[in-house]
Motif scaffolding. Structure first.
Motif, PDB file in Angstrom:
ATOM      1  N   UNK A   1     -18.674 -17.247   3.368  1.00  0.00           N
ATOM      2  CA  UNK A   1     -19.259 -16.955   4.626  1.00  0.00           C
ATOM      3  C   UNK A   1     -20.429 -15.992   4.452  1.00  0.00           C
ATOM      4  N   UNK A   2     -20.009 -15.062   3.863  1.00  0.00           N
ATOM      5  CA  UNK A   2     -20.755 -13.594   3.660  1.00  0.00           C
ATOM      6  C   UNK A   2     -21.951 -13.999   2.795  1.00  0.00           C
ATOM      7  N   UNK A   3     -21.986 -14.838   1.667  1.00  0.00           N
ATOM      8  CA  UNK A   3     -23.105 -15.000   0.781  1.00  0.00           C
ATOM      9  C   UNK A   3     -24.008 -16.036   1.626  1.00  0.00           C
ATOM     10  N   UNK A   4     -23.341 -16.893   2.389  1.00  0.00           N
ATOM     11  CA  UNK A   4     -24.411 -17.351   3.206  1.00  0.00           C
ATOM     12  C   UNK A   4     -25.171 -16.824   4.250  1.00  0.00           C
ATOM     13  N   UNK A   5     -24.364 -16.071   4.821  1.00  0.00           N
ATOM     14  CA  UNK A   5     -25.169 -15.415   6.030  1.00  0.00           C
ATOM     15  C   UNK A   5     -26.159 -14.623   5.272  1.00  0.00           C
TER      16      UNK A   5
ATOM     17  N   UNK B   1     -28.486 -14.121   8.761  1.00  0.00           N
ATOM     18  CA  UNK B   1     -28.090 -14.337  10.106  1.00  0.00           C
ATOM     19  C   UNK B   1     -27.277 -13.005  10.512  1.00  0.00           C
ATOM     20  N   UNK B   2     -27.535 -12.614  11.675  1.00  0.00           N
ATOM     21  CA  UNK B   2     -26.731 -11.587  12.177  1.00  0.00           C
ATOM     22  C   UNK B   2     -25.338 -11.983  12.503  1.00  0.00           C
ATOM     23  N   UNK B   3     -24.016 -11.329  12.266  1.00  0.00           N
ATOM     24  CA  UNK B   3     -22.907 -11.895  12.520  1.00  0.00           C
ATOM     25  C   UNK B   3     -21.913 -10.639  13.352  1.00  0.00           C
ATOM     26  N   UNK B   4     -20.829 -11.556  13.700  1.00  0.00           N
ATOM     27  CA  UNK B   4     -19.726 -10.596  14.205  1.00  0.00           C
ATOM     28  C   UNK B   4     -18.404 -11.096  13.532  1.00  0.00           C
ATOM     29  N   UNK B   5     -18.087 -10.172  12.512  1.00  0.00           N
ATOM     30  CA  UNK B   5     -16.906 -10.578  11.655  1.00  0.00           C
ATOM     31  C   UNK B   5     -15.521 -10.238  11.874  1.00  0.00           C
TER      32      UNK B   5
ATOM     33  N   UNK C   1     -16.873  -7.574   4.040  1.00  0.00           N
ATOM     34  CA  UNK C   1     -17.702  -7.318   5.116  1.00  0.00           C
ATOM     35  C   UNK C   1     -18.572  -5.794   5.246  1.00  0.00           C
ATOM     36  N   UNK C   2     -18.078  -4.958   4.358  1.00  0.00           N
ATOM     37  CA  UNK C   2     -18.462  -3.508   4.251  1.00  0.00           C
ATOM     38  C   UNK C   2     -20.100  -3.403   4.217  1.00  0.00           C
ATOM     39  N   UNK C   3     -20.455  -4.062   3.050  1.00  0.00           N
ATOM     40  CA  UNK C   3     -21.865  -4.120   2.686  1.00  0.00           C
ATOM     41  C   UNK C   3     -22.788  -4.650   3.783  1.00  0.00           C
ATOM     42  N   UNK C   4     -22.805  -5.816   4.375  1.00  0.00           N
ATOM     43  CA  UNK C   4     -23.384  -6.201   5.385  1.00  0.00           C
ATOM     44  C   UNK C   4     -23.389  -5.175   6.710  1.00  0.00           C
ATOM     45  N   UNK C   5     -22.289  -5.019   7.107  1.00  0.00           N
ATOM     46  CA  UNK C   5     -21.955  -4.134   8.142  1.00  0.00           C
ATOM     47  C   UNK C   5     -22.719  -2.795   8.138  1.00  0.00           C
TER      48      UNK C   5
ATOM     49  N   UNK D   1     -18.148  -5.643  12.334  1.00  0.00           N
ATOM     50  CA  UNK D   1     -16.875  -6.030  11.912  1.00  0.00           C
ATOM     51  C   UNK D   1     -16.066  -5.652  12.930  1.00  0.00           C
ATOM     52  N   UNK D   2     -15.131  -6.379  13.411  1.00  0.00           N
ATOM     53  CA  UNK D   2     -14.101  -6.168  14.409  1.00  0.00           C
ATOM     54  C   UNK D   2     -12.571  -6.518  13.750  1.00  0.00           C
TER      55      UNK D   2
END
Length: 384
Positions: free
Chosen positions: A272-276, A281-285, A300-304, A311-312
């Motif tokens: 999921x992270x690699x495809x985002x 694409x912005x995301x809520x993880x 999730x840390x890097x993209x966040x 990240x929630x």
């Protein structure tokens, strides 16, 4: 062009292991090599990934269940190792590449015994149990993140940052612009819990979206992947809230779903992270709290940190919290586009090329292993 060689890819049967293995297989075949897959029953039947590739099933046990379970698992792995050694005498692989998961273990153990060069690829930001077990013996470790937990300093010289390969159709999204979000236009939300779905997303997302202001709620269009046992209840919720939603238990064309979406609500699995980050694409993880070593939180840390996702933790993932985060994103068009760009900046688009380069280099024992570093911005019957 390189001389044609045979490579064996060994991977567990989940999408997180199989997708990058399939991407590498396609690249190696394009370079003129022969590829064989070793996995479990799930892996060799994974839809659409290895249809034209030689596959083999080896027994492998999971190291769990106390002393008796451990002994049973080891017995299966030793049987799998023996089968793999017989297979290698026929195939004569130039290298064996493991992608994690217990089905990869017997293939790697057999390679060690036979003196065949080995590489492991780690998709997550925490080195997985199987990769951790064999990391000291392999010739090279390929990582998807710059910082990987459980990776010992003594392994640094043979560690290479390549990224996590994604399907070509997903990578092609980097060349497509982020979908324009007009003021008061349709706001498109993609909800996916990975290959198996996620019940918590089905429980929270419809109610969270229902808490949005009426003028915003009327703009929503949702594509939601749900577990088969949840889908009827989720459909009823969206209908009760008057929110247009397309529901399915499996999204067959995930690249197109990503291309369509303005924001993605998802777990934080490696694929999921690699495809985002490939698509931007912005995301809520919402990381899976029971994931081994809490690796989804680490993923999730890097993209966040880059500003491409929020990240929630699952314990805090409530309908009001989701509504708050969606409203912040949806009411700031420029901010949403910036978040998309920041997500894209975390992508490593040359992952499959760099991993294939590393694989091709591994059988020159007198030469240093080298791979181009990704920029920060960027059917044979089974042996059974």
């Amino acid at each position: 062009m390189t001389n044609s060689r045979c490579y064996v890819l060994a991977a567990g049967g989940t999408g997180g292991h199989m997708v990058p293995a399939a991407a590498l297989a396609a690249e190696l075949i394009a370079r003129g090599h022969h590829v064989a897959l070793v996995s479990d029953d799930r892996g060799v039947r994974f839809p659409g990934l290895f249809d034209n590739i030689e596959t083999h099933v080896l027994p492998a046990g999971r190291l769990a269940g106390g002393p008796i379970g451990y002994l049973k698992a080891m017995a299966k792995m030793m049987a799998g190792r023996s089968m793999a050694r017989r297979l290698y005498k026929e195939l004569r692989p130039a290298a064996v590449i493991g992608f994690g998961g217990y089905p990869a273990m017997p293939a790697l153990l057999a390679a060690f015994r036979a003196g065949i060069p080995t590489i492991v690829h780690e998709q997550n930001a925490v080195l997985g149990r199987v990769n951790r077990f064999v990391a000291g013996k392999v010739d090279a470790i390929a990582t998807s993140y710059e910082d990987v937990e459980r990776l010992k300093p003594g392994w640094a010289a043979k560690t290479h940052l390549v990224g996590n390969p994604v399907r070509e159709a997903v990578l092609a999204l980097r060349d497509r612009p982020y979908p324009i979000l007009e003021e008061d236009g349709i706001f498109r939300v993609l909800v996916t819990g990975g290959s198996q779905g996620a019940t918590v997303l089905s429980q929270v997302v419809p109610d969270g979206l229902a808490l949005l202001p009426v003028h915003f709620r009327r703009r929503l269009q949702v594509t939601h992947q749900a577990r088969i046992e949840d889908i009827d209840a989720v459909r009823a919720k969206y209908q009760a809230h008057g929110i247009p939603a397309d529901l399915s238990t499996y999204i067959a064309d995930m690249p197109e779903a990503l291309a369509w979406a303005h924001v993605v609500i998802a777990r934080a699995g490696a694929s999921t992270i690699s495809e985002l980050t490939a698509a931007g694409r912005p995301a809520i993880l919402v990381p899976l709290p029971s994931a081994t070593d809490d690796h989804q939180t680490a993923n999730a840390r890097e993209i966040t940190a880059a500003g491409g996702a929020r990240t929630i933790p699952q314990r805090a993932f409530t309908a009001p919290e989701l509504a708050k985060q969606i409203q912040k994103l949806g009411l700031d068009t420029q901010g949403l586009e910036n978040a998309a760009a920041r997500a894209r900046s975390c992508g490593r688009p040359h992952a499959v090329r760099d991993l294939a380069d590393l694989v091709e280099s591994i059988h020159a024992p007198t030469a240093p292993i080298h791979v181009r570093r990704a920029a920060m911005q960027g059917g044979r019957p089974a042996y059974a």
